[in-house]
Scaffold this active site. Structure first.
Site, PDB file in Angstrom:
ATOM      1  N   ASP A 182     -22.983   1.236   3.078  1.00  0.00           N
ATOM      2  CA  ASP A 182     -22.183   2.383   3.495  1.00  0.00           C
ATOM      3  C   ASP A 182     -22.653   3.587   2.680  1.00  0.00           C
ATOM      4  OD1 ASP A 182     -20.250   4.381   3.764  1.00  0.00           O
ATOM      5  OD2 ASP A 182     -18.570   2.990   3.801  1.00  0.00           O
ATOM      6  N   TYR A 207     -18.734  14.071   7.684  1.00  0.00           N
ATOM      7  CA  TYR A 207     -17.837  15.192   7.351  1.00  0.00           C
ATOM      8  C   TYR A 207     -17.831  15.517   5.870  1.00  0.00           C
ATOM      9  CZ  TYR A 207     -14.806  11.031   7.131  1.00  0.00           C
ATOM     10  OH  TYR A 207     -14.296   9.786   6.902  1.00  0.00           O
ATOM     11  N   ARG A 354     -11.377  14.217  -9.447  1.00  0.00           N
ATOM     12  CA  ARG A 354     -12.682  13.959  -8.829  1.00  0.00           C
ATOM     13  C   ARG A 354     -13.313  15.267  -8.399  1.00  0.00           C
ATOM     14  NH1 ARG A 354     -13.622  10.601  -3.241  1.00  0.00           N
ATOM     15  NH2 ARG A 354     -12.881  12.576  -2.398  1.00  0.00           N
TER      16      ARG A 354
END
Lengths: 395, 395
Positions: A182, A207, A354
């Site tokens: 992935d 995206y 993050r």
């Protein structure tokens, strides 16, 4: 040399915002608005049903896939667009399992994005496969002779820890297993080399670092050695060898075509196509170098001026993607204070800040601005206001 | 009374075109262009990641689903948007099978859209289920005590033949089976009554009579009696009870929420939302009456002035959806000649001319114009030109 001033200028970035959340949703490419408007005005409205042929809507999932291929170390004709990443995980995983019929174990790690694990659990329930989940650092040792498929996300969505795709793929192959990767936090962020690593299947979303817009379609790649053997479980008409023959029986299309399922999302693909224009002329080695420079500078700045936060990402840039996680006991409130000052990152429970660094539009001024404001917030404890402790339903 | 002059004016229909292909791709609602532009400009570009909460992107699949519910005889909170119709067929069928664990037979008919059959074949392969396909008229008699799931498309994509949803669902239930209905050619075309019929699952696309644009997202409905029991096979994070808790294990969301899979297609949903505005104030009984009037007038006109074509749809309007199929030995060339004269329908191999009548924008002038031009083409044999015999790769 890649001209990153040009790529940065290709995005709409709101005034006063330092956007370090392109790893969650990329900003809007300036050209996307007009591209979508033109598609609607000149194609849908004018051509109506004729757009499938005249405007090339039908072949668009392959054409757009061909534009993504060079960003992930794949070749023309190997990538196709459609659906969402979770659906593509299901397709890749089910096809990989079917290619290894004597075995039933799927191995993943606890650093994988939860949706990938959920998809595997659902597939395991209906097929009788078994999902094993180990810590990221234990993956290599957990690859054994009963393994059917190794399913990993290359870059951890929280820590940015990057797996060694080539080494783990080789280890899986030695054990007689296939490797599904992935690339959600890799594509457009790091120098992915699928063919070089000899991976079997790869999937990703568009995206994040590819800036296709909220909910833009996913991609799937199948190594050419499997392309004609892979048997899709989600058998849709667009993946049929002859969709418009309307046969009663499914016959898989040639190669990657069979990984198409239903009618492609034409409007969304127009936005994504505009976003991919920005990649023209971008060298992936330059991109990776810039990503490392940005994250290294950010970590150095945090070390120097932000006591009280701890690094939640690998210090070695070779083991890191294009994001940095920091831990702080009041991470949620700190992130709210940062956002109030125009620095947009993510909070991830329980205590992670993050920050994504998208080399296409982030630069050193973003790094400096983010470090300065974070340092100021921590120094003054200005995150400790009631409004910063409220949590939205969705964060 | 529904104001169909208003609804017709809400679409962009190119000058000189009689568009009888809204059953394949609906035309662009005038408001869709600005709605999408506004979403991109004011939401994506300005709010960036914040759009998930601030602009309601996250809840949009349910909000849009609630707007479709009254068009298909469902209630609020029962419909959710996402993916494509083929994916939704897979979800509904796999969930229905899981609700009937002692049985393994899926029954469908040869009038079903091929993609539905392909999806069932793929699911049958991995789960050990068995797909039986009979002629549409033999469905009722083929429902037996071993049946797990009856899976039908209500309106046949070629003939327009409409199944009796209530009667077949009742028969399936008497046999201990569940009924899954595909509303691709029903939603927005006929007076569907899912709750009245007691159906178990329903799915549909939105790019036909609902005019959401090419590749717009699909919908899925689950009867409330199954909503908390249905176990999705495609387990994605957006269908999790707490997507942003990032748990390692899947827990299905409440009710229809669990039928969400991946990240929703926000741009496409904006176009669809604008298309659904047109339905405000439309009474479904009026819609159905108008549909019957249009198809009856078309058939009467064909009977009167088009010798050489035969009706390929039921003559009884109660057994017909909102489209009419005609057969002609040179159907492909005839359709090309018609299109050249501005009447856009579909050709379906080997010899079918297909005309959709979308009550929202088609009116009697379209019927008269189409009959006149078809009659003229047949009378003069003007379809018999070399260029009309060439076939495009995709038709």
């Amino acid at each position: 040399m890649t001209d990153f001033a040009r790529t940065r200028a290709a995005f709409h970035l709101p005034q006063g915002v330092i956007y370090l959340d392109g790893n969650s949703l990329g900003p809007m490419p300036v050209a996307a608005a007009e591209r979508v408007a033109a598609m609607m005005r000149d194609e849908w409205a004018q051509m109506l049903i004729g757009g499938w042929n005249r405007a090339g809507w039908y072949v668009q999932p392959r054409r757009v896939g061909d534009r993504i291929a060079p960003l992930i170390g794949a070749a023309e004709g190997q990538v196709v667009m459609g659906d969402t990443l979770s659906i593509k995980v299901f397709q890749a995983l089910s096809a990989a399992l079917a290619l290894n019929p004597g075995r039933r174990v799927i191995l993943s790690d606890s650093g994988n994005f939860p949706s990938d694990l959920y998809v595997a659990q659902g597939l395991a329930r209906v097929t009788g496969a078994e999902l094993r989940v180990v810590a990221p650092e234990d993956v290599a040792d957990a690859i054994g002779p009963d393994l059917a498929v190794l399913m990993l996300t290359e870059v951890d969505y929280r820590t940015g820890r990057r797996h060694d795709m080539a080494a783990l793929t080789a280890r899986a192959h030695e054990a007689g297993a296939l490797a599904v990767w992935d690339l959600a936090h890799s594509a457009g962020a790091v120098d992915v080399d699928l063919l070089g690593a000899g991976a079997d299947f790869a999937v990703g979303c568009t995206y994040k670092y590819l800036n296709g817009g909220p909910g833009s379609p996913a991609f799937i790649w199948v190594h050419p050695r499997h392309a004609e053997a892979a048997q899709p479980c989600l058998q849709g008409w667009m993946g049929h060898a002859a969709p418009f023959a309307f046969d009663g029986d499914y016959r898989p299309g040639a190669g990657i075509e069979r990984m198409r399922v239903g009618t492609p999302p034409v409007i969304a693909l127009a936005a994504l196509d505009a976003a991919l224009d920005v990649w023209e002329g971008v060298q992936m080695a330059d991109l990776r170098a810039r990503s490392v420079a940005l994250t290294e500078a950010f970590i150095a700045g945090i070390d120097a001026s932000c006591p009280g936060v701890t690094l939640h990402s690998p210090r070695d840039p070779a083991r890191r993607g294009s994001q940095v996680g920091l831990r702080h006991p009041q991470a949620h409130a700190v992130m709210q204070a940062l956002i109030a000052q125009g620095v947009v990152g993510d909070f991830r429970a329980p205590d992670v800040l993050r920050f994504g660094f998208a080399p296409l539009f982030n630069d050193m001024s973003d790094v400096e601005g983010a470090v300065d404001r974070l340092a100021g917030i921590l120094r003054s404890a200005s995150w400790d206001r009631p409004e910063y402790h409220q949590r939205a339903a969705v964060t």
